[in-house]
Design a protein around this motif. Structure first.
Motif, PDB file in Angstrom:
ATOM      1  N   ALA A 161      11.169 124.315 130.713  1.00  0.00           N
ATOM      2  CA  ALA A 161      11.966 123.180 131.169  1.00  0.00           C
ATOM      3  C   ALA A 161      11.079 122.090 131.747  1.00  0.00           C
ATOM      4  O   ALA A 161      11.249 120.892 131.442  1.00  0.00           O
ATOM      5  N   VAL A 162      10.127 122.497 132.569  1.00  0.00           N
ATOM      6  CA  VAL A 162       9.213 121.517 133.172  1.00  0.00           C
ATOM      7  C   VAL A 162       8.392 120.820 132.090  1.00  0.00           C
ATOM      8  O   VAL A 162       8.223 119.587 132.100  1.00  0.00           O
ATOM      9  N   ALA A 163       7.884 121.590 131.115  1.00  0.00           N
ATOM     10  CA  ALA A 163       7.059 121.010 130.056  1.00  0.00           C
ATOM     11  C   ALA A 163       7.855 120.004 129.229  1.00  0.00           C
ATOM     12  O   ALA A 163       7.347 118.931 128.856  1.00  0.00           O
ATOM     13  N   LEU A 164       9.115 120.328 128.941  1.00  0.00           N
ATOM     14  CA  LEU A 164       9.951 119.424 128.155  1.00  0.00           C
ATOM     15  C   LEU A 164      10.211 118.130 128.919  1.00  0.00           C
ATOM     16  O   LEU A 164      10.109 117.024 128.367  1.00  0.00           O
ATOM     17  N   LEU A 165      10.527 118.260 130.197  1.00  0.00           N
ATOM     18  CA  LEU A 165      10.808 117.060 130.998  1.00  0.00           C
ATOM     19  C   LEU A 165       9.549 116.218 131.194  1.00  0.00           C
ATOM     20  O   LEU A 165       9.610 114.977 131.219  1.00  0.00           O
ATOM     21  N   ARG A 166       8.388 116.870 131.314  1.00  0.00           N
ATOM     22  CA  ARG A 166       7.132 116.106 131.424  1.00  0.00           C
ATOM     23  C   ARG A 166       6.834 115.377 130.116  1.00  0.00           C
ATOM     24  O   ARG A 166       6.274 114.274 130.117  1.00  0.00           O
ATOM     25  N   ALA A 167       7.206 116.014 129.001  1.00  0.00           N
ATOM     26  CA  ALA A 167       7.015 115.345 127.707  1.00  0.00           C
ATOM     27  C   ALA A 167       7.872 114.091 127.619  1.00  0.00           C
ATOM     28  O   ALA A 167       7.449 113.067 127.050  1.00  0.00           O
ATOM     29  N   VAL A 168       9.085 114.145 128.182  1.00  0.00           N
ATOM     30  CA  VAL A 168       9.938 112.963 128.227  1.00  0.00           C
ATOM     31  C   VAL A 168       9.298 111.886 129.105  1.00  0.00           C
ATOM     32  O   VAL A 168       9.298 110.691 128.766  1.00  0.00           O
ATOM     33  N   ASP A 169       8.744 112.300 130.242  1.00  0.00           N
ATOM     34  CA  ASP A 169       8.050 111.340 131.114  1.00  0.00           C
ATOM     35  C   ASP A 169       6.923 110.631 130.355  1.00  0.00           C
ATOM     36  O   ASP A 169       6.685 109.433 130.541  1.00  0.00           O
TER      37      ASP A 169
END
Length: 314
Positions: A161-169
């Motif tokens: 989840a964190v990796a996906l949201l960081r990718a969005v960032d």
């Protein structure tokens, strides 16, 4: 007045996991096998309620159908010498015979027929356990799904989840087109990454986050670069922890890996094998092909050989 009961030579091994408890008794040459949900007897974590130990003792005696000479319990949530001694005392007060409670990772080496190994569990939790020259445990991780246990099922989901949201960032909402994004949105019924972050946190539980972990591996198969990076990071975490416990005195170059994530997902095992080789060519990974309760019963048999049958209080 308590009754005096002559022990029968029976032994019991128990593997207590986060979701299920596996008991195996050897009684008069016959093997009795029993698997029950851990929630059947355990309310919360094992130390949350001392009545847990009453129920566990009853479960052992019911499974054996007699008074065991030796009972060895390997349990999720026994992560220090203090906890091991406390749990052993609490269970020993409630049932006869010789009783020991250890971390469930301790069961892996004897289950593989090895005397010395660094043991790795990646399942409901993740923990690494080795033993120093004095036989004392040397551990890493195992601090719980919410803040640690990065290679556990809930830990992998949290990292994903964190990796996906960081990718969005980094790249904008287009990053959600990664196969991992589609699986997250569907699983948590979210409309976008902001909604996903809220729903994922609102659903925070060992069961909810842990239940999503297979989707991360499925996303790898779908070509997700984010999911591939997450699984690789989990393997790196485990390898680093193996090296750390050996540096702190854990003996052995054999590494035994088990747990639901490890045994169900060959990708994690293969990545861990590669990571270990890059750190030390002498390290040899074995993925456990027996249930861990086999190790509990092997330890119980070894302890029984140290004791002669005797009368115990029931």
């Amino acid at each position: 007045m308590p009754d005096l009961i002559e022990t029968t030579g029976a032994i019991v091994g128990v593997d207590v996991g986060g979701t299920k408890t596996h008991l195996r008794a050897l009684v008069a040459g016959e093997t009795v096998d029993r698997v029950v949900p851990s929630e059947l007897w355990r309310a919360g974590a094992i130390f949350d309620d001392t009545v847990n130990f009453d129920r566990l003792a009853q479960l052992v005696l019911e499974t054996a159908g007699t008074v065991p000479d030796v009972t060895i319990v390997g349990s999720h949530g026994i992560d220090s010498t203090r906890q091991r001694l406390q749990a052993t005392a609490l269970l020993g007060e409630r049932m006869p015979g010789h009783v020991e409670v250890v971390n469930d990772a301790v069961l892996l080496a004897p289950a593989m027929g090895l005397e010395t190994a660094v043991c790795v569990i990646a399942g409901t939790g993740s923990v690494i356990v080795g033993f120093d020259a004095d036989g004392e445990p040397v551990t890493a991780d195992g601090y719980g799904w919410l803040i640690a246990d990065d290679a556990s099922a809930p830990g992998i989901s949290r990292r994903a989840a964190v990796a996906l949201l960081r990718a969005v960032d980094e790249s904008g909402a287009a990053a959600m087109a990664d196969p991992l994004g589609a699986r997250f949105l569907a699983a948590f019924e979210a409309v976008d990454h902001v909604d996903l972050a809220l729903r994922f946190q609102a659903a925070a539980s060992e069961a909810s986050w842990g239940g999503f972990a297979p989707e991360v591996f499925a996303a790898v198969a779908d070509g997700s670069t984010i999911a591939q990076t997450v699984i690789a990071a989990s393997a790196t975490h485990l390898a680093d922890a193996v090296v750390a416990v050996r540096r702190r005195g854990a003996r052995g170059s054999d590494v035994v890996a088990a747990g639901g994530v490890m045994t169900a997902q060959p990708l994690l095992a293969e990545l861990l094998r590669t990571e270990l080789r890059t750190r030390d060519g002498a390290l040899h990974l074995h993925v456990l092909d027996e249930p861990p309760v086999v190790g509990a019963l092997a330890l119980a048999a070894a302890r029984r050989d140290q004791f002669s049958p005797r009368k115990v209080l029931l």
